[in-house]
Design a protein around this motif. Structure first.
Motif, PDB file in Angstrom:
ATOM      1  N   SER A   6       0.836  -1.201   0.000  1.00 45.94           N
ATOM      2  CA  SER A   6       0.000   0.000   0.000  1.00 45.94           C
ATOM      3  C   SER A   6       0.872   1.253   0.000  1.00 45.94           C
ATOM      4  O   SER A   6       1.927   1.286   0.649  1.00 45.94           O
ATOM      5  N   THR A  37      -9.894  -2.667   6.919  1.00 49.89           N
ATOM      6  CA  THR A  37      -8.941  -2.717   5.818  1.00 49.89           C
ATOM      7  C   THR A  37      -7.707  -1.858   6.032  1.00 49.89           C
ATOM      8  O   THR A  37      -6.636  -2.171   5.519  1.00 49.89           O
ATOM      9  N   ALA A  40      -5.148  -1.393   3.329  1.00 43.07           N
ATOM     10  CA  ALA A  40      -5.603  -2.324   2.279  1.00 43.07           C
ATOM     11  C   ALA A  40      -4.506  -3.239   1.759  1.00 43.07           C
ATOM     12  O   ALA A  40      -4.611  -3.789   0.660  1.00 43.07           O
ATOM     13  N   VAL A  44      -5.795  -6.056  -1.330  1.00 43.32           N
ATOM     14  CA  VAL A  44      -5.336  -6.033  -2.730  1.00 43.32           C
ATOM     15  C   VAL A  44      -4.428  -7.216  -3.068  1.00 43.32           C
ATOM     16  O   VAL A  44      -4.006  -7.353  -4.212  1.00 43.32           O
ATOM     17  N   THR A  51     -13.990  -9.300  -3.462  1.00 38.62           N
ATOM     18  CA  THR A  51     -13.418  -8.757  -2.237  1.00 38.62           C
ATOM     19  C   THR A  51     -14.164  -7.503  -1.812  1.00 38.62           C
ATOM     20  O   THR A  51     -14.375  -6.596  -2.617  1.00 38.62           O
ATOM     21  N   PHE A  64      -9.511   5.575  -1.360  1.00 37.46           N
ATOM     22  CA  PHE A  64      -9.405   4.310  -2.088  1.00 37.46           C
ATOM     23  C   PHE A  64     -10.362   4.279  -3.276  1.00 37.46           C
ATOM     24  O   PHE A  64     -10.004   3.818  -4.358  1.00 37.46           O
ATOM     25  N   LYS A  68      -9.477   3.926  -7.176  1.00 38.35           N
ATOM     26  CA  LYS A  68     -10.057   2.827  -7.958  1.00 38.35           C
ATOM     27  C   LYS A  68     -10.765   3.331  -9.209  1.00 38.35           C
ATOM     28  O   LYS A  68     -10.739   2.682 -10.263  1.00 38.35           O
ATOM     29  N   MET A 179      -5.974  -3.116  -7.176  1.00 33.94           N
ATOM     30  CA  MET A 179      -7.334  -2.871  -6.683  1.00 33.94           C
ATOM     31  C   MET A 179      -8.340  -2.845  -7.825  1.00 33.94           C
ATOM     32  O   MET A 179      -9.495  -3.250  -7.657  1.00 33.94           O
ATOM     33  N   GLN A 180      -7.892  -2.383  -9.003  1.00 31.05           N
ATOM     34  CA  GLN A 180      -8.805  -2.303 -10.141  1.00 31.05           C
ATOM     35  C   GLN A 180      -9.009  -3.670 -10.794  1.00 31.05           C
ATOM     36  O   GLN A 180     -10.140  -4.033 -11.155  1.00 31.05           O
ATOM     37  N   ARG A 182      -8.747  -6.593  -9.301  1.00 31.00           N
ATOM     38  CA  ARG A 182      -9.523  -7.414  -8.369  1.00 31.00           C
ATOM     39  C   ARG A 182     -10.907  -6.827  -8.105  1.00 31.00           C
ATOM     40  O   ARG A 182     -11.731  -7.473  -7.472  1.00 31.00           O
ATOM     41  N   VAL A 184     -11.908  -4.507  -6.089  1.00 27.43           N
ATOM     42  CA  VAL A 184     -12.184  -4.446  -4.654  1.00 27.43           C
ATOM     43  C   VAL A 184     -13.246  -3.387  -4.388  1.00 27.43           C
ATOM     44  O   VAL A 184     -13.158  -2.269  -4.903  1.00 27.43           O
ATOM     45  N   PHE A 186     -14.795  -0.891  -1.739  1.00 32.22           N
ATOM     46  CA  PHE A 186     -14.459  -0.227  -0.487  1.00 32.22           C
ATOM     47  C   PHE A 186     -15.693   0.470   0.077  1.00 32.22           C
ATOM     48  O   PHE A 186     -16.372   1.206  -0.632  1.00 32.22           O
TER      49      PHE A 186
END
Length: 301
Positions: A6, A37, A40, A44, A51, A64, A68, A179-180, A182, A184, A186
């Motif tokens: 992170s 988180t 994070a 990630v 997730t 976040f 994202k 993060m993009q 997966r 995720v 938030f």
């Protein structure tokens, strides 16, 4: 395996412990819940079908989601605009000599007054730029990339000695990409407000709450009490009853203090001692030398 780090140096971040943690996590996860988180680091880096990452810190979650939902190029250009507006240092393009500084000492002396103006504008909601980017720029230029707020909610980390350099940019790129990819999700929520009723046997919840017997910025001003502790343990018990896998990071002992609430509860589950910072010192060796902190992962599988 290489783990994504992170760009936020969040207190209690688990990046250094990820090799140990992931070896203890269940495989083939359907829904993964990261209940606290923080930076994070875990969210990630976990492979799952979906997730969800939660935290009570709204500004953290907002940041976040901004990262994202924007491209890397857009975020970088936005930070560069803030840097130029406040005349902060840019050692990537101008080097340290330009600021009469060096890599060892950094550029904190040059940036201090400029950084304090940016911090003041952010705390007073002077929105010349997106608030999320102002916040992130403060983190980048702040001491050790940390996050801390005073009693009035003002960001109060002092200036650091680094700036938006190549390492920060590469780290940010890897983090945003993870993060993009997966996807995720938030969400700003207190852990007690997170709906867990839809979770089943193929799902997994990870909890890394503030530690009851340690002192940190996230645990100031009664941020985590015995009442919080008991509520979380009850939530985990309910997951276990429904055959949902969980893992809890925590500290059972620190110096001369013990978390007896956690210790008594954990007897019903599996306790895995973790090696701190990859040192070769086991918990028992630390105990013999008098430097004691027993960080553990508690699982119901």
């Amino acid at each position: 395996m290489t783990f994504i780090k992170s760009p936020l140096n969040y207190t209690g971040g688990k990046h250094k412990l990820l090799p140990q943690l992931t070896n203890l996590f269940p495989p083939n996860v359907n829904i993964f819940i990261d209940l606290f988180t923080g930076g994070a680091n875990v969210a990630v880096n976990i492979d799952s079908q979906k997730t969800f990452a939660f935290d009570i810190n709204g500004r953290l979650i907002s940041l976040f989601n901004y990262l994202k939902n924007h491209s890397y190029e857009n975020v970088v250009s936005g930070i560069e605009e803030i840097v130029a507006h406040y005349e902060l240092s840019d050692t990537m393009n101008k080097g340290y000599d330009f600021y009469q500084a060096n890599s060892a000492d950094g550029v904190g002396l040059y940036n201090k007054e400029k950084y304090l103006q940016l911090r003041k504008d952010y705390n007073e909601s002077i929105n010349k730029f997106p608030m999320d980017l102002q916040f992130f720029t403060l983190i980048i230029f702040g001491f050790n990339n940390q996050i801390r707020f005073n009693k009035l909610g003002g960001y109060n980390i002092p200036v650091g000695k680094r700036d938006f350099n190549n390492n920060v940019r590469e780290n940010l790129f890897q983090f945003m990409q993870a993060m993009q990819i997966r996807d995720v999700e938030f969400h700003e929520k207190d852990f007690r407000e997170v709906s867990i009723h839809q979770l089943g046997s193929g799902d997994f919840l990870y909890a890394d709450p503030p530690y009851l017997i340690t002192t940190a910025t996230y645990n100031e001003q009664n941020g985590w009490t015995e009442e919080h502790e008991r509520s979380l343990l009850e939530l985990l018990d309910s997951l276990n009853y429904r055959k949902v896998k969980f893992a809890l990071s925590n500290v059972l002992e620190k110096s001369d203090r013990k978390n007896t609430i956690l210790e008594n509860w954990a007897r019903n589950y599996h306790i895995h001692d973790l090696k701190m910072n990859y040192s070769n010192s086991s918990y028992q060796k630390k105990k013999q030398t008098g430097s004691l902190e027993r960080e553990v992962l508690i699982t119901n599988y």
